[in-house]
Design a protein around this motif. Structure first.
Motif, PDB file in Angstrom:
ATOM      1  N   ARG A  30      14.963  50.579 100.218  1.00  0.00           N
ATOM      2  CA  ARG A  30      15.158  51.410 101.364  1.00  0.00           C
ATOM      3  C   ARG A  30      14.958  52.872 101.194  1.00  0.00           C
ATOM      4  NH1 ARG A  30      20.322  52.304 101.142  1.00  0.00           N
ATOM      5  NH2 ARG A  30      20.714  51.154  99.531  1.00  0.00           N
ATOM      6  N   ASP A  32      12.988  55.877  98.274  1.00  0.00           N
ATOM      7  CA  ASP A  32      12.181  56.109  97.360  1.00  0.00           C
ATOM      8  C   ASP A  32      12.809  56.469  96.223  1.00  0.00           C
ATOM      9  OD1 ASP A  32       9.438  55.828  96.748  1.00  0.00           O
ATOM     10  OD2 ASP A  32       9.036  57.972  96.799  1.00  0.00           O
ATOM     11  N   GLN A  37      13.649  57.338  87.336  1.00  0.00           N
ATOM     12  CA  GLN A  37      13.698  55.758  87.755  1.00  0.00           C
ATOM     13  C   GLN A  37      12.007  55.298  87.622  1.00  0.00           C
ATOM     14  OE1 GLN A  37      15.483  56.327  91.552  1.00  0.00           O
ATOM     15  NE2 GLN A  37      17.273  55.440  90.655  1.00  0.00           N
ATOM     16  N   THR A  56      26.465  59.994  85.975  1.00  0.00           N
ATOM     17  CA  THR A  56      27.141  59.231  86.898  1.00  0.00           C
ATOM     18  C   THR A  56      26.524  59.054  88.063  1.00  0.00           C
ATOM     19  OG1 THR A  56      29.117  59.895  85.723  1.00  0.00           O
ATOM     20  CG2 THR A  56      29.471  58.353  87.701  1.00  0.00           C
ATOM     21  N   ALA A  58      23.666  58.399  89.257  1.00  0.00           N
ATOM     22  CA  ALA A  58      22.379  58.896  89.207  1.00  0.00           C
ATOM     23  C   ALA A  58      21.314  57.994  89.930  1.00  0.00           C
ATOM     24  CB  ALA A  58      21.664  59.444  87.930  1.00  0.00           C
ATOM     25  N   GLY A  59      21.820  56.579  89.525  1.00  0.00           N
ATOM     26  CA  GLY A  59      20.948  55.507  90.102  1.00  0.00           C
ATOM     27  C   GLY A  59      20.244  54.738  88.944  1.00  0.00           C
ATOM     28  N   LYS A  60      21.015  54.427  87.903  1.00  0.00           N
ATOM     29  CA  LYS A  60      20.368  53.714  86.701  1.00  0.00           C
ATOM     30  C   LYS A  60      20.219  52.370  86.905  1.00  0.00           C
ATOM     31  CE  LYS A  60      23.857  55.570  83.903  1.00  0.00           C
ATOM     32  NZ  LYS A  60      24.415  56.565  84.887  1.00  0.00           N
ATOM     33  N   THR A  61      21.123  51.881  87.823  1.00  0.00           N
ATOM     34  CA  THR A  61      21.234  50.533  87.815  1.00  0.00           C
ATOM     35  C   THR A  61      19.802  49.784  88.459  1.00  0.00           C
ATOM     36  OG1 THR A  61      23.412  50.740  88.801  1.00  0.00           O
ATOM     37  CG2 THR A  61      22.359  48.598  89.113  1.00  0.00           C
ATOM     38  N   ILE A  62      19.141  50.839  89.306  1.00  0.00           N
ATOM     39  CA  ILE A  62      17.828  50.429  89.792  1.00  0.00           C
ATOM     40  C   ILE A  62      16.837  49.969  88.717  1.00  0.00           C
ATOM     41  CG2 ILE A  62      15.585  51.465  90.742  1.00  0.00           C
ATOM     42  CD1 ILE A  62      17.347  50.800  92.905  1.00  0.00           C
ATOM     43  N   GLY A 404      32.100  53.496  85.095  1.00  0.00           N
ATOM     44  CA  GLY A 404      31.764  52.240  85.426  1.00  0.00           C
ATOM     45  C   GLY A 404      31.511  52.092  87.040  1.00  0.00           C
TER      46      GLY A 404
HETATM   47  N1  LIG Z   1      16.312  56.971  94.494  1.00  0.00           N
HETATM   48  C1  LIG Z   1      17.458  56.867  95.167  1.00  0.00           C
HETATM   49  N2  LIG Z   1      17.478  57.515  96.162  1.00  0.00           N
HETATM   50  C2  LIG Z   1      18.607  57.477  96.813  1.00  0.00           C
HETATM   51  N3  LIG Z   1      19.802  56.628  96.449  1.00  0.00           N
HETATM   52  C3  LIG Z   1      19.748  56.064  95.258  1.00  0.00           C
HETATM   53  C4  LIG Z   1      18.589  55.941  94.578  1.00  0.00           C
HETATM   54  N4  LIG Z   1      18.895  55.444  93.477  1.00  0.00           N
HETATM   55  C5  LIG Z   1      20.161  54.797  93.492  1.00  0.00           C
HETATM   56  N5  LIG Z   1      20.625  55.238  94.588  1.00  0.00           N
HETATM   57  C6  LIG Z   1      21.961  54.807  95.456  1.00  0.00           C
HETATM   58  O1  LIG Z   1      22.919  55.636  94.390  1.00  0.00           O
HETATM   59  C7  LIG Z   1      24.108  54.877  94.065  1.00  0.00           C
HETATM   60  C8  LIG Z   1      24.484  55.028  92.744  1.00  0.00           C
HETATM   61  O2  LIG Z   1      23.921  54.369  91.964  1.00  0.00           O
HETATM   62  P1  LIG Z   1      24.117  53.421  90.489  1.00  0.00           P
HETATM   63  O3  LIG Z   1      25.268  52.646  90.700  1.00  0.00           O
HETATM   64  O4  LIG Z   1      22.768  52.908  89.957  1.00  0.00           O
HETATM   65  O5  LIG Z   1      24.431  54.683  89.668  1.00  0.00           O
HETATM   66  P2  LIG Z   1      24.840  54.806  88.036  1.00  0.00           P
HETATM   67  O6  LIG Z   1      23.728  55.566  87.433  1.00  0.00           O
HETATM   68  O7  LIG Z   1      24.498  53.514  87.444  1.00  0.00           O
HETATM   69  O8  LIG Z   1      25.903  55.380  87.806  1.00  0.00           O
HETATM   70  P3  LIG Z   1      27.480  55.145  86.807  1.00  0.00           P
HETATM   71  O9  LIG Z   1      27.293  55.997  85.714  1.00  0.00           O
HETATM   72  O10 LIG Z   1      28.360  55.440  87.550  1.00  0.00           O
HETATM   73  O11 LIG Z   1      27.172  53.720  86.424  1.00  0.00           O
HETATM   74  C9  LIG Z   1      23.895  53.445  94.602  1.00  0.00           C
HETATM   75  O12 LIG Z   1      24.472  53.195  95.691  1.00  0.00           O
HETATM   76  C10 LIG Z   1      22.370  53.397  94.850  1.00  0.00           C
HETATM   77  O13 LIG Z   1      22.112  52.554  95.720  1.00  0.00           O
END
Ligand SMILES: Nc1ncnc2c1ncn2[C@@H]1O[C@H](COP(=O)(O)OP(=O)(O)OP(=O)(O)O)[C@@H](O)[C@H]1O
Ligand SMILES: [Mg+2]
Length: 832
Positions: A30, A32, A37, A56, A58-62, A404
């Motif tokens: 949805r 970019d 990443q 925290t 930031a979107g590491k899960t991607i 987490g």
């Molecule tokens: N490039 C992006 N643009 C917009 N939203 C994003 C992007 N990447 C990730 N997200 C959204 O940001 C949110 C947080 O992402 P995520 O859970 O991966 O964080 P994290 O880095 O794993 O944090 P934590 O340290 O809490 O585990 C999610 O809802 C995800 O969908």
């Protein structure tokens, strides 16, 4: 943003052609991707492992999702996704099932065993470690492992498991390691590169949503920094003068008694204002419900308020309810009630009262809840879900929430900058502050996140600012060889190879780095020493010798003998003093006109010599430190016949394996120890071997298990002479178990190992009741615990009994199985 130039468009197209999998992946998203990443995914597509360190949210899960996407395009490649917590595993499992369908995804958490042979399996890290040691079939076809929250490696109790997994995963398995920001990501990456090969490090320091930081002084919300934008961009910034002024004004209300020198000296460092009396504190702080109203007015909800004590969290909710706080609409209340009733469906009706279910639901309907480790896991999960769905707007939490779970808020409030760590009140560290405030600011919803520190008289605005602008803390290993680990490694690799393997742990890697550093300092100090030695050279004789005597004389003169020292001692001292004085006077350097100039250089020389010798000793203690502990652990195993020397060559060993002359192998008892994990591994193995638990019934064995896992939160009174539940047999079993613990503890100490705490009886009565079918209400009457604590200890007891049922023989194994069934019921069993 301006239109990309032709060159930029060309470069982008070329990139897409080189990373077709990533291009396909991006088309499904949805949003970019951020640069960090993209960089991490490109590494994966190039067939490399990757370590991602980012804040925290930031979107590491991607990045992990991309690794899974990539593996699923193959024929049969498998991916494991490990997390440190069951709750996090459950959340991940749900998301992956939504994406890939129930057939493709499994879940293994100790409690739950779903679809273990699936191509994607979510599991706790411990489960993977056990699989590796057991050389499980499930590892066939494994191509990639995701380690989420890999910074758990620093955890004092569980961290070693992460290192074991990283060391033992087959070499061809790629790793995606996801970490919070740590200051030594490069060092950690270097180690991964050494043990796993081909690893890229991707670091991002940018918070996805900038943080606006405030201090709440009485009813006034004041910016912490003069220029918040500069801070968000990573620049140094000045503390807001308005805040300094408000803080000063606040302090002048304090009665100005005794402002003399003595008073000033006794001030606590970091506090630049005189402390206020308790009434002043009350007068100056907003009550909790008022804080909620303020946040609501300023449009700063939803918020997480960190209170740092469980009782405080509960109290806060009660205050809000009593004060009539209501943050929900009628429709929202309806939705909340429906969701809670659905989730709590499986809770036994008779337990609802003691669980405080009705008050809890009442507060939830108002949009307020508590979140801490004493809560029933089911309750905690419901609170998380309601908060994510924006139905609950204020959560009072202890710091367990900082890890987490994806539970972002608009605002994070810190009621205090001190927390209780189990023993004392300690200041919140910069790392913790970053972690806690990391929850503020929801991606895609908030333009910025907010943090609010509640001001207390005595707080220093500059100290708050320092906390808020320093960002990261180092990741340090907590690895330490255990009996179980030693048994497993010796069995698979023999002693000599195991020592080599342990040398490759992150613990040793860090120690070696430190050694490199220390050795560099030693070298440079040696150079200075040479310089000093030259400067004190005296043409009349050996000045080093002369100065050593002078030092010795000085030390002896300064050393006071205690008044009741024996006469011989006095005489010996006197004789030594005189001899030194005479030898000094006769020394050729004594008459040198430059004597005092030389002596000044000599003084420097000896000072530096002392510090250099200390460094050398430090180097010696760090070199091979992990292997040394392993040797001690192995010696204990040899003493107790869990292992024995190998005299004859062992048949059936892997080809090419060489075994040194001091090689050892496991005995049958040692092989059993391979399958007993946890802090009490050796004690459990000993008790089984000695048959100390034969003849117990299931509730009694449950009590024994509870005594082995339970650790009281604080030192309680003496348990000696405490009456045990059940009959004679249980009392005897506990007594013999404790005796065996004491003997082991002595043995460990004699080998230079730290030993362990004695088994604790604190949970005995409660567990006995529960295992005999007692109600939760009755059980909690026996012990000063909250329901969530009891459930947690009960589940840990089940984990231990599960191992016992697998490794014990005959009767004890059967009883352990019955005990597991007896404990795992009602709230203990309940899984949402
Ligand atoms: N490039 C992006 N643009 C917009 N939203 C994003 C992007 N990447 C990730 N997200 C959204 O940001 C949110 C947080 O992402 P995520 O859970 O991966 O964080 P994290 O880095 O794993 O944090 P934590 O340290 O809490 O585990 C999610 O809802 C995800 O969908
Ligand atoms: Mg995450």
């Amino acid at each position: 943003m301006s239109e990309p130039t032709a060159a930029e468009r060309y470069a982008a197209a070329k990139r897409r052609a080189q990373t077709p999998v990533l291009t396909a992946f991006r088309e499904r998203l949805r949003f970019d991707l951020d640069p960090f990443q993209i960089a991490a995914c490109e590494s994966l597509e190039a067939g490399r492992s990757v370590l991602v360190a980012a804040p925290t949210g930031a979107g590491k899960t991607i990045v992990a999702e991309f690794a899974i996407f990539q593996a699923m395009r193959g024929e049969s490649e498998k991916v494991f996704y490990t997390t440190p917590m069951k709750a996090l595993s459950n959340q991940k499992f749900g998301e992956l099932v939504d994406e890939y369908g129930p057939e493709a995804v499994g879940l293994l958490t100790g409690d739950t065993n779903v679809n273990a042979t699936a191509r994607i399996v979510v599991m706790t890290t411990e489960v993977l470690r056990n699989m590796l040691y057991a050389d499980s079939e499930l590892l066939r076809g494994l191509a990639c492992v995701v380690m989420d929250e890999v910074h758990f490696l620093a955890d004092r109790f569980r961290g070693a498991v992460w290192e074991e997994v990283i060391i033992h995963l087959p070499q061809h398995v790629r790793m995606v390691s996801l970490s919070a920001t740590v200051s030594n990501a490069e060092e950690f990456g270097d180690w991964l590169q050494t043990v796993r090969g081909d690893t890229d490090v991707v670091v991002s320091e940018d918070r996805p949503v900038p943080l606006d930081q405030h201090v709440l002084v009485r009813g006034q919300l004041i910016d912490l920094f003069e220029d918040p934008l500069a801070v968000a961009a990573g620049h140094a910034a000045r503390v807001n003068p308005e805040l300094v002024e408000a803080a000063r004004r606040g302090s002048t209300r304090v009665p100005q008694r005794g402002r003399g020198d003595r008073d000033r000296r006794s001030r606590v460092p970091g506090r630049s204002y005189a402390p206020a009396s308790r009434q002043d504190v009350e007068w100056q702080r907003l009550a909790r419900p008022q804080v909620i109203r303020l946040l609501e007015e300023r449009n700063l909800l939803p918020a997480i308020v960190f209170v740092f004590s469980r009782a405080g969290c509960e109290q806060a909710v009660t205050q809000a309810v009593r004060d009539g706080v209501r943050l929900t609409s009628a429709a929202e209340r309806q939705e909340i009630r429906e969701l809670v009733e659905e989730r709590a469906r499986t809770l036994p009706d008779e337990d609802l009262g003691v669980l405080g279910y009705f008050e809890w639901l009442g507060a939830l309907e108002r949009g307020v809840a508590a979140h801490h480790a004493g809560l029933l896991p089911t309750f905690k999960e419901v609170v998380e879900e309601l908060f994510q769905r924006k139905l609950v707007k204020v959560v009072y939490a202890t710091e367990t929430l900082a890890l987490g779970i994806n539970m972002p808020a608009r605002t994070v409030v810190l009621e205090s900058l001190e927390k209780f760590n189990g023993e004392a009140r300690v200041p919140v560290t910069p790392g913790e502050y970053t972690q806690l405030t990391g929850r503020a600011g929801r991606r895609g919803i908030d333009v910025e996140g907010h943090s609010v520190v509640q001001w207390l008289p005595g707080m220093d605005p500059a100290a708050v600012a320092a906390l808020a602008s320093r960002r990261t803390y180092p990741l340090n290993s907590s690895f330490r060889p255990t009996y179980n680990m030693a048994a497993n490694l010796i069995d698979q690799f023999g002693r000599a190879r195991t020592r080599e393997i342990l040398e490759s742990s992150f613990a040793q890697f860090q120690a070696d780095r430190a050694v490199v550093d220390l050795a560099r300092r030693v070298r440079s100090q040696e150079e200075s020493l040479d310089g000093y030695a030259k400067a004190m050279e005296c043409e009349r004789g050996d000045f080093r010798e002369y100065s050593r005597m002078r030092r010795e004389l000085g030390e002896l003169e300064r050393k006071k003998l205690s008044p009741d020292a024996r006469r011989t001692e006095r005489e010996r001292r006197q004789a030594r003093l005189e001899s030194l004085r005479t030898r000094l006077r006769r020394h050729p350097c004594h008459g040198c006109p430059d004597r005092e100039a030389h002596a000044r250089w000599a003084e420097r020389y000896w000072q530096l010599r002392k510090s250099t010798d200390q460094l050398v000793r430090q180097i010696e203690s760090r070199t091979g430190a992990v292997a040394r502990v392993f040797d001690r652990v192995t010696d204990v195993l040899l003493d107790l016949h869990y292992a024995e020397p190998v005299d004859a060559p062992v048949p059936e060993r892997a080809e090419g394996e060489t075994r040194g002359p001091d090689e050892i192998r496991l005995t049958p008892a040692g092989r059993r120890l391979r399958r007993i994990y946890g802090d009490r591994d050796l004690l459990v193995a000993e008790c089984l071997r000695l048959g100390l638990w034969e003849g117990l019934d299931a509730p009694a064995l449950a009590v024994v298990g509870a005594c082995l896992v339970y650790e009281p939160r604080r030192e309680g009174g003496s348990e000696a002479g405490m009456r045990l539940p059940g009959g004679r047999a249980l009392a005897e079993a506990i007594e013999r178990t404790t005796d065996r613990w004491a003997e082991l503890d002595d043995l460990e100490q004699s080998h230079g190992l730290p030993g362990s705490a004695p088994p604790s009886l604190g949970l005995a009565h409660a567990m006995h009741r529960w295992a005999r079918g007692g109600s939760l209400d009755a059980v909690l009457d026996e012990v000063d615990l909250q329901p969530g604590d009891f459930v947690r200890w009960a589940r840990q007891t089940v984990d231990l009994l599960d191992q016992i049922k697998d490794v014990a023989d005959g009767h004890v194994a059967r009883t352990a199985r019955q005990a597991v069934d007896a404990i795992r019921r009602g709230v203990v069993e309940n899984i949402v």
